[in-house]
Scaffold this motif. Structure first.
Motif: not given
Length: 105
Positions: A27-39
């Motif tokens: 299991a891995l958990t974390g916070a999104a740092e940046d987002v784009s239309i692809h991921g």
């Protein structure tokens, strides 16, 4: 041409949490740092031993205060060591079709 990336905090959604299970890493958990239309890219505190570029993740859950943003698969596109954290780039599948076309049961 690279898709425009937006810092997660600029979206004003609160923390964007990312969680998944990997057969070798667990299991891995974390916070999104940046987002784009692809991921997106997520930050984790422990080294993801066994996670490799190209790995398919069958169940990735991305959530924020407003609810679930993604609940499906993804492909690992990047695993980078940055000082005391690891950054994992995930490509999310393109959404096809429209939700309002799904028939009621």
């Amino acid at each position: 041409m690279r898709a425009r990336r937006v810092k997660a905090e600029d979206l004003k959604l609160g923390e964007i949490a990312v969680a998944f299970d990997h057969p070798e890493v667990g299991a891995l958990t974390g916070a999104a740092e940046d987002v784009s239309i692809h991921g997106l890219s997520m930050v984790v505190r422990s080294e993801p031993h066994g996670l490799r570029t190209g790995d398919r993740i069958d169940h990735v859950r991305v959530t924020c205060d407003a609810g679930v943003l993604h609940d499906g698969n993804a492909v690992v596109r990047r695993v980078t060591d940055r000082a005391e954290v690891w950054v994992i780039g995930l490509e999310l599948p393109a959404v096809t079709g429209r939700r309002d076309r799904i028939a009621d049961p």
